[in-house]
Write a protein that holds these residues in place. Structure first.
Motif, PDB file in Angstrom:
ATOM      1  N   ARG A   2      23.400  24.096  20.219  1.00 12.21           N
ATOM      2  CA  ARG A   2      22.841  25.273  20.856  1.00 12.21           C
ATOM      3  C   ARG A   2      21.768  24.871  21.856  1.00 12.21           C
ATOM      4  O   ARG A   2      21.343  23.713  21.911  1.00 12.21           O
TER       5      ARG A   2
ATOM      6  N   SER B 122      18.957  22.100  21.381  1.00  9.42           N
ATOM      7  CA  SER B 122      19.415  21.123  20.386  1.00  9.42           C
ATOM      8  C   SER B 122      19.173  19.683  20.819  1.00  9.42           C
ATOM      9  O   SER B 122      19.131  18.776  19.993  1.00  9.42           O
TER      10      SER B 122
ATOM     11  N   GLN C  31      27.979  23.915  24.186  1.00 12.28           N
ATOM     12  CA  GLN C  31      27.365  24.611  23.055  1.00 12.28           C
ATOM     13  C   GLN C  31      28.258  24.540  21.824  1.00 12.28           C
ATOM     14  O   GLN C  31      27.783  24.414  20.700  1.00 12.28           O
ATOM     15  N   ARG C  32      29.572  24.658  22.040  1.00  9.53           N
ATOM     16  CA  ARG C  32      30.525  24.602  20.929  1.00  9.53           C
ATOM     17  C   ARG C  32      31.802  23.913  21.398  1.00  9.53           C
ATOM     18  O   ARG C  32      32.001  23.715  22.590  1.00  9.53           O
TER      19      ARG C  32
ATOM     20  N   ARG D 120      21.136  19.089  16.440  1.00  7.77           N
ATOM     21  CA  ARG D 120      20.265  20.219  16.111  1.00  7.77           C
ATOM     22  C   ARG D 120      18.827  19.726  16.165  1.00  7.77           C
ATOM     23  O   ARG D 120      18.491  18.732  15.525  1.00  7.77           O
TER      24      ARG D 120
END
Length: 216
Positions: free
Chosen positions: A37, A40, A181-182, A198
């Motif tokens: 995110r 991170s 992000q993902r 993270r």
């Protein structure tokens, strides 16, 4: 074969430490994904590999050589290409001029992104966000770099263009490191090395398929 890595890398922005001793390795040819995110540390890790931010501790190693103190422009000269999330094109120049700065012939780039052909005489700063990403990635394709570092390559693109973008990146004969992000849907079934960050630390390292099982 080529490999770039961070070894116990620390990066500080003033009093704030953004990376807390991060260790990761990106082998190539192939894809490595840095996921996380906002905040991170994924973008900072990418920029640290490129030399765009200095380390306060640890090392950057490229093919077994410590390049921690090698400036970004020298890493670029040796074959490393960074495509940042913002300000990745020269807005005052036309699309054609942006491409010509890298290579006079841009047929390969236009094969990947034919959408740019009718825009060649437009100033890059007038393009949409997705069009600017296509132009930035076209510049990276023309550079024929050994290491390609890209922050959110498909941002602002239509789904079909985004899927094509990941297909092109997966097919490069280079070490390709992507910050996202993902995990992009187009890469879920691809062979790729994945690191999830993270708060400036690595919390997962493995293959894309292992990440799906890790997330449940």
């Amino acid at each position: 074969m080529t490999t770039v890595s961070l070894r116990h890398a620390r990066v500080r922005y003033g009093p704030v430490e953004a990376l807390h001793g991060v260790t990761l390795a990106a082998p190539g040819p192939g894809l490595t994904l840095l996921l996380g995110r906002n905040g991170s540390g994924r973008t900072t890790a990418l920029r640290a590999l490129a030399g765009a931010v200095p380390l306060s501790g640890g090392a950057v190693v490229w093919d077994g050589t410590d390049v921690t103190h090698v400036p970004a422009y020298e890493r670029a000269r040796r074959g490393m290409c960074l495509v940042p999330e913002r300000q990745a094109v020269f807005g005052s120049l036309t699309v054609r001029e942006n491409l010509d700065l890298v290579a006079p012939g841009h047929d390969a780039a236009l094969e990947a992104y034919p959408e740019l052909r009718p825009l060649l005489d437009r100033r890059a700063g007038t393009l949409s966000g997705g069009e600017q990403r296509m132009l930035a990635l076209s510049r990276a394709l023309l550079a024929r770099a050994r290491v390609v570092l890209i922050d959110e390559p498909a941002q602002g693109m239509a789904p079909a263009v985004a899927a094509r973008t990941y297909e092109v990146l997966a097919g490069l004969r280079a070490c390709v490191v992507i910050a996202e992000q993902r995990l992009p849907p187009a890469l879920r079934d691809r062979q790729a090395l994945v690191y999830e960050l993270r708060r400036g630390t690595v919390v997962f390292a493995g293959e894309a398929g292992e990440l799906r099982r890790y997330l449940g």
